[in-house]
Design an enzyme around this catalytic site. Structure first.
Site, PDB file in Angstrom:
ATOM      1  N   ASP A  37       0.593  27.395  52.575  1.00 16.46           N
ATOM      2  CA  ASP A  37       0.153  26.663  51.385  1.00 16.46           C
ATOM      3  C   ASP A  37       1.294  25.952  50.668  1.00 16.46           C
ATOM      4  O   ASP A  37       1.138  24.846  50.169  1.00 16.46           O
ATOM      5  CB  ASP A  37      -0.590  27.607  50.429  1.00 16.46           C
ATOM      6  CG  ASP A  37      -1.961  28.009  50.988  1.00 16.46           C
ATOM      7  OD1 ASP A  37      -2.501  27.233  51.807  1.00 16.46           O
ATOM      8  OD2 ASP A  37      -2.470  29.075  50.621  1.00 16.46           O
ATOM      9  N   ASP A  48       0.587  36.181  39.611  1.00 16.55           N
ATOM     10  CA  ASP A  48       1.773  35.378  39.902  1.00 16.55           C
ATOM     11  C   ASP A  48       1.853  34.106  39.061  1.00 16.55           C
ATOM     12  O   ASP A  48       2.902  33.779  38.524  1.00 16.55           O
ATOM     13  CB  ASP A  48       1.830  35.006  41.391  1.00 16.55           C
ATOM     14  CG  ASP A  48       2.381  36.149  42.228  1.00 16.55           C
ATOM     15  OD1 ASP A  48       2.877  37.135  41.638  1.00 16.55           O
ATOM     16  OD2 ASP A  48       2.315  36.049  43.471  1.00 16.55           O
ATOM     17  N   SER A  83      -5.432  39.578  49.299  1.00 13.13           N
ATOM     18  CA  SER A  83      -5.147  38.264  48.745  1.00 13.13           C
ATOM     19  C   SER A  83      -6.298  37.349  49.161  1.00 13.13           C
ATOM     20  O   SER A  83      -6.593  37.209  50.346  1.00 13.13           O
ATOM     21  CB  SER A  83      -3.822  37.748  49.304  1.00 13.13           C
ATOM     22  OG  SER A  83      -3.747  36.360  49.119  1.00 13.13           O
ATOM     23  N   ARG A 139      -5.746  22.453  49.398  1.00 13.86           N
ATOM     24  CA  ARG A 139      -4.353  22.218  48.976  1.00 13.86           C
ATOM     25  C   ARG A 139      -4.019  20.758  48.728  1.00 13.86           C
ATOM     26  O   ARG A 139      -3.437  20.430  47.696  1.00 13.86           O
ATOM     27  CB  ARG A 139      -3.360  22.846  49.965  1.00 13.86           C
ATOM     28  CG  ARG A 139      -3.378  24.385  50.053  1.00 13.86           C
ATOM     29  CD  ARG A 139      -3.879  25.054  48.839  1.00 13.86           C
ATOM     30  NE  ARG A 139      -3.702  26.496  48.791  1.00 13.86           N
ATOM     31  CZ  ARG A 139      -4.456  27.307  48.068  1.00 13.86           C
ATOM     32  NH1 ARG A 139      -5.460  26.827  47.361  1.00 13.86           N
ATOM     33  NH2 ARG A 139      -4.217  28.596  48.021  1.00 13.86           N
TER      34      ARG A 139
HETATM   35  N1  ARG Z   1      -4.272  31.408  56.660  1.00 10.59           N
HETATM   36  C1  ARG Z   1      -5.098  30.513  55.941  1.00 10.59           C
HETATM   37  C2  ARG Z   1      -4.434  29.194  55.802  1.00 10.59           C
HETATM   38  O1  ARG Z   1      -3.249  29.102  55.936  1.00 10.59           O
HETATM   39  C3  ARG Z   1      -5.571  31.092  54.635  1.00 10.59           C
HETATM   40  C4  ARG Z   1      -4.536  31.252  53.569  1.00 10.59           C
HETATM   41  C5  ARG Z   1      -5.118  31.996  52.416  1.00 10.59           C
HETATM   42  N2  ARG Z   1      -4.289  31.954  51.278  1.00 10.59           N
HETATM   43  C6  ARG Z   1      -4.271  32.935  50.371  1.00 10.59           C
HETATM   44  N3  ARG Z   1      -3.517  32.760  49.346  1.00 10.59           N
HETATM   45  N4  ARG Z   1      -4.956  34.024  50.510  1.00 10.59           N
HETATM   46  O2  ARG Z   1      -5.088  28.212  55.551  1.00 10.59           O
END
Ligand code: ARG
Length: 404
Positions: A123, A14, A174, A94
């Protein structure tokens, strides 16, 4: 002059497509920023790939030390764990990435920043709210949210524009990683009834393959910060790397959770966080020795609040700053060592000692040497129970089958 944009670049499909897309759609010069927060990636390859797919400049930054010192350990000291189980690994990286995007944009004279998040997750919120807090004037573009391509369409776009496909393309998951933990989503995991297949795990051994003999580890803390492992002083990054290996080798730190995202979706998440899970247990155990009952109770509320605001993208908020000041104060005497036992995926605290411990053997013991004045208990109970007794006399409850 062409305007510049700084893109948070992972090297995956991406963000690689995003480099080309930002140029094509907005005519921007793309500077990529790849950040090492302890994710196991080839940063040289990522840099080369960024240039190959059309970035005008490709920057790589090792932010591991900052991540551990400013994000992971403060969260540990706060006791923040989302919904009681998620140590917040992804959520913590993040705001740091947002901060580094802003710094880089300033250094490079860019007018905008970009990230590769879709419109369904947490995110995007964390990046954009973080950027808004640090640089309200900076524009944010979210290509993957805007272009609305399916995975197949992104692959086709990549093929069309000579963007190399990642080797991990057949990986159905992912994955996001940093020193505080590994987050795995998608594929079969989207069925919450299905047990996670062994191939989702990378940092933890299946408990059946772990040593039959229990392992022990001792963690030393100063003011709530882990500073040593088995008596050996270590820096934060080194300690997390070592402990991830050690605890992961005993199958510690697997988490299977149906989580509530900020955007309202329930999602099934798998995490591996051997070091974080071990440190959280150790830190909690040390607090039971060094904080009063009232401090422990209040801190639980602070911890829950802290976890929610980290999860919800409010790391750079005023409330977070206020809570951090409380945590700093509460950690003044959280010094000492905790001993943990690791066996077949189970973790237990088996020993704790602290120089400023509130645990007083003379008061606690049932053996000889008891210093607790048991006679004083009768008077204490008399006064403690006084309001209950008076109320029971003045306001007798009707004898009712229903009430108890
Ligand atoms: N659900 C978790 C969070 O919001 C993990 C997110 C993982 N992100 C990813 N791109 N795989 O913090």
């Amino acid at each position: 002059m062409t305007e510049k944009i700084v893109l948070a670049y992972s090297g995956g499909l991406d963000t690689s497509v995003a480099v080309r897309w930002l140029k094509q759609k907005y005519g921007l010069d793309v500077i990529t920023l790849t950040i090492d927060v302890g994710n196991e990636a080839d940063f040289t390859a990522a840099r080369q790939k960024a240039l190959r797919v059309g970035a005008v400049k490709a920057l790589v930054k090792d932010a591991r030390e900052e991540f551990v010192r400013q994000y992971a350990f403060p969260t540990l000291r706060a006791g923040a764990v989302y919904q009681g189980v998620y140590p917040l690994a992804t959520a913590l990286s993040r705001p740091l990435i947002a901060k580094l995007l802003v710094e880089t944009a300033r250094q490079e004279g860019a007018t905008a920043v970009a990230h590769g998040c879709t419109g369904k997750g947490n995110d995007q919120v964390r990046f954009e709210v973080g950027i808004a807090a640090l640089a309200p004037d900076l524009k944010v573009i979210a290509p993957a949210r805007e272009w609305g391509m399916t995975r197949e369409q992104s692959i086709a776009y990549a093929a069309e524009h000579d963007i190399p496909l990642p080797m991990t393309l057949d990986n159905p998951y992912s994955i996001d990683e940093n020193l505080w933990g590994r987050s795995i989503e998608c594929g079969i995991l989207e069925d919450p009834w299905q047990e996670p297949p062994e191939d989702v795990f990378a940092w933890t051994k299946p408990p059946a393959d772990t040593p039959d003999e229990a392992g022990y580890v001792e963690i030393g803390f100063e003011r709530g910060v882990p500073v040593s492992l088995d008596g050996q002083t270590m820096d934060g990054v080194g300690l997390l790397i070592r402990l991830n290996e050690l605890a992961g080798g005993h199958g510690i730190g697997r988490i299977d959770h149906v989580e509530d995202r900020l955007v309202g979706i329930k999602s099934r998440e798998i995490y591996e966080a051997p070091a974080a899970v071990t440190l959280i247990a150790a830190h909690q155990a040390l607090e039971t020795m060094t904080l009063s009952r009232a401090q422990l109770a209040f801190k639980r509320q602070v911890a829950a609040e802290y976890a929610n605001l980290i999860y919800d993208g409010l790391w750079f908020s005023a409330l977070k700053k206020d809570l951090a000041a409380y945590v700093e104060s509460a950690q003044r005497f959280v010094n000492g060592t905790v001993r943990l036992k690791m066996h077949k995926g189970n973790l237990s605290v088996v020993g704790r000692r602290a120089p400023h411990s509130l645990y007083h053997h003379g008061l606690a013991t049932y053996d000889k040497g008891d210093q607790f004045d048991q006679d004083a208990a009768a008077g204490f109970i008399h006064i403690w129970g006084l309001p209950v007794r008076i109320q029971a006399e003045a306001q007798p409850e009707p004898k009712d089958e229903e009430s108890s």
